[in-house]
Design an enzyme around this catalytic site. Structure first.
Site, PDB file in Angstrom:
ATOM      1  N   ASP A 275       0.842  -1.203   0.000  1.00  0.00           N
ATOM      2  CA  ASP A 275       0.000   0.000   0.000  1.00  0.00           C
ATOM      3  C   ASP A 275       0.877   1.253   0.000  1.00  0.00           C
ATOM      4  OD1 ASP A 275       0.833  -0.676   2.641  1.00  0.00           O
ATOM      5  OD2 ASP A 275      -0.572   0.782   3.450  1.00  0.00           O
ATOM      6  N   GLU A 276       0.270   2.359  -0.415  1.00  0.00           N
ATOM      7  CA  GLU A 276       0.893   3.682  -0.369  1.00  0.00           C
ATOM      8  C   GLU A 276       2.327   3.666  -0.917  1.00  0.00           C
ATOM      9  OE1 GLU A 276       0.283   4.770   3.751  1.00  0.00           O
ATOM     10  OE2 GLU A 276      -1.678   5.620   3.272  1.00  0.00           O
ATOM     11  N   VAL A 277       2.451   3.214  -2.160  1.00  0.00           N
ATOM     12  CA  VAL A 277       3.769   3.133  -2.804  1.00  0.00           C
ATOM     13  C   VAL A 277       4.062   4.476  -3.466  1.00  0.00           C
ATOM     14  CG1 VAL A 277       5.227   1.805  -4.369  1.00  0.00           C
ATOM     15  CG2 VAL A 277       3.328   0.689  -3.198  1.00  0.00           C
TER      16      VAL A 277
END
Length: 614
Positions: A275-277
């Site tokens: 997530d949240e790359v």
């Protein structure tokens, strides 16, 4: 003397008046929220009461009069009880603020069913809940830099099972005991291998399926912050995202997965994060790769994560799960072309309100076509603010209510695998501690109850209060928190400390907003030693008591936290949440003491040359 028949008529008249008044009170529409206190009798009833008292005193014997008063008191008590009943029902027509817990059956017991019985088909409601039941209800245990003691987890897991949880998503991060070349990834206070074995055994005994989580591209701060692995950063100055095109990246991730799965034999799922790359495709190596392969950033993400997921599935025959947010911006054709539907299961997360807005119909349609397994993820704590130390249960309940609306809406097209109730202790590796696990247990209990039974009414909350062994009031809304709830579940002392801190901070804020303080005890007044003693005393009359209470809170907090966490977590929490406020109060107290010692004040202006010369 009035004949006995006339006396009976008088009694009958009183009874009729009381009944009419009681019906009037029940039928009267609500004119706005009120406190749960019996309403006073109307002037009419008071007048009738005094009239009958006077007449009976003139015409009846003392014994007869005493019986009449007892009967009259009983009628009036019933009127008051019905008033309470009516007011409580009004409260239940809105989202609950909390629930009073009773040790013995009383007037309020069972009133939680009123809301269900009126205007609802109970059988139909039950069928809807059963049809939309989620098989897996997984509780997220976030360990980042704050590991609960294993002995505490041993007492917690039976409670989680009794509340309806079926499994645990354990996010170890730096609390996992890596070894060999990976040893630097573990914090100095990480669990030992034996601790992991104990945790898994207790989970198994309580029928809680364990799903470990390993970050594999984003949120890898605990790895990339280190000198040994700094070269793998996508952006040299930001230690969050690992470079997917670096030749050392995949071997490192495989090694992390190997060690994680070696200590978790027999599991069915592995969560691989993702997530949240942020900042993906920004390093020179990745930009050259994108140009050469004619890839977009989404293609680069898919290319990397497919390698990771394929390794997990081919090597260990374990199903990978990953967060969904990066997939939201990937076209369906790209997901299908990479055959991700047969490779990973996706976990769709949203922790605040507005799920319908942020997760539109087209996203659900894409996921239903692209993936064979779809999970959803809510939050029972740790999703409001990075510095928050206490959970607003009503806010968390709203999140779960919206999620259940999603489940109901898509039940015919999406066979949801289950739900993960996340409970974050930090927003990321570098963030301060937020809402600790023990203080979030009441929220977890309320929301597990809701997703199982679709109820958060009086009856459901009373049931939760009894499970958590609360003996006073189970609070749901921080706006109405006036005194700490006392319960007896694992870690309930931490729950009580968090509430006391919230209440004390409100009292301090109220004191600092007092006009006597804002006008006469400002930094300016203190700096120039110029303040009215009377205003200082009036504005800060509670300061000594607040300082005493806060000092005691620090001592109590250390004792409560030490039962659950190690000394490092205790110190971090108290240093951040308690010490600054205590120091501020102590400094203010010292300053005010000096102000009150002054008996003579200078002529103004303070910075005049004449004053300096004198």
């Amino acid at each position: 003397m009035i004949p006995r028949r006339s006396t009976r008529l008088i009694f009958f008249g009183l009874l009729v008046v009381a009944i009419i008044f009681m019906l009037y009170m029940i039928a009267t529409p609500d004119n706005g929220p009120r406190h749960l206190q019996p309403e006073p009798l109307s002037d009419f009833v008071k007048h009738r009461k005094s009239h009958f008292e006077y007449e009976e005193m003139m015409t009846q014997s003392p014994g007869h009069l005493r019986k009449q008063k007892e009967y009259e008191s009983m009628l009036l008590a019933n009127i008051q009880k019905m008033t309470v009943h009516k007011q409580l029902k009004r409260k239940m027509d809105h989202d609950p603020m909390g629930i009073i817990i009773h040790k013995e059956p009383g007037l309020l017991d069972g009133l939680g069913r009123v809301r269900d019985m009126e205007g609802q088909d109970t059988a139909l409601r039950k069928n809807v809940v059963m049809d939309n039941q989620l098989k897996h209800k997984i509780v997220h245990i976030d360990l980042k830099g704050a590991p609960p003691k294993v002995e505490y987890l041993k007492t917690l897991f039976p409670l989680l099972s009794s509340l309806g949880a079926t499994g645990l998503l354990i996010e170890y991060e730096d609390m996992f005991p890596y070894w060999g070349k990976l040893e630097p990834l573990s914090a100095h206070n990480a669990y030992a291998k034996g601790d992991i074995a104990d945790i898994l055994e207790v989970a198994r005994k309580n029928n809680l399926e364990v799903i470990p989580l390993v970050q594999t591209i984003g949120h890898m701060e605990h790895v990339l912050k280190l000198k040994e692995f700094a070269e793998l950063r996508e952006v040299p100055h930001y230690p969050q995202v690992i470079c997917p095109t670096n030749n050392k990246t995949i071997p490192l991730i495989k090694a992390m997965i190997d060690q994680m799965l070696e200590l978790h034999p027999g599991i069915n799922w592995l969560h691989i994060g993702s997530d949240e790359v942020y900042n993906l495709g920004e390093c020179t190596r990745c930009q050259q790769y994108l140009l050469h392969q004619r890839f977009g950033k989404s293609d680069l993400f898919l290319h990397h994560i497919k390698k990771v997921a394929q390794y997990v599935k081919d090597t260990y025959d374990i199903q990978p799960i990953m967060w969904d947010d990066e997939f939201r911006k990937v076209p369906l054709k790209a997901i299908q072309a990479a055959n991700f539907g047969n490779l990973v299961e996706v976990m769709v997360w949203k922790y605040n309100r507005g799920i319908m807005v942020d997760l539109r119909t087209d996203i659900w349609e894409k996921y239903s076509i692209a993936f064979n397994g779809i999970w959803i993820a809510s939050a029972f704590k740790g999703a409001s603010a990075p510095e928050s130390y206490i959970t607003d249960v009503n806010e968390r309940l709203s999140n779960h209510k919206e999620w259940m609306e999603i489940v109901d809406m898509y039940k015919g097209t999406i066979p949801f695998r289950g739900i993960v109730l996340t409970g974050w202790q930090r927003f990321d590796h570098f963030a301060v501690l937020c809402e600790l696990l023990p203080q979030g247990i009441p929220s977890l209990a309320v929301n597990l109850m809701y997703i199982t039974e679709r109820k958060a009414d009086h009856g459901a909350l009373a049931k939760i209060g009894n499970l958590l062994k609360c003996n006073s009031f189970l609070n749901l809304d921080l706006k109405y928190l006036e005194y700490a709830n006392k319960c007896n579940f694992p870690g309930s002392d931490v729950y009580e400390i968090s509430q006391k801190l919230y209440i004390l901070k409100k009292d301090i804020d109220n004191m600092m907003r007092n006009p006597h303080v804002t006008g006469w005890v400002t930094d300016y007044n203190i700096e120039h030693s110029f303040a009215s003693p009377q205003h200082v005393e009036q504005g800060l009359q509670d300061l000594s008591m607040l300082l005493f209470d806060f000092n005691k809170l620090i001592s109590d907090a250390e004792k409560a936290l030490n039962k659950v966490f190690d000394e490092y977590t205790v110190k971090e929490w108290t240093d951040f949440n308690l010490k600054p406020t205590f120091d501020k109060l102590q400094k203010l107290h010292n300053s005010c003491t000096k102000l009150l010692e002054i008996m003579i004040w200078p002529r103004k202006p303070f910075d005049s040359k004449l004053l300096k010369e004198l």
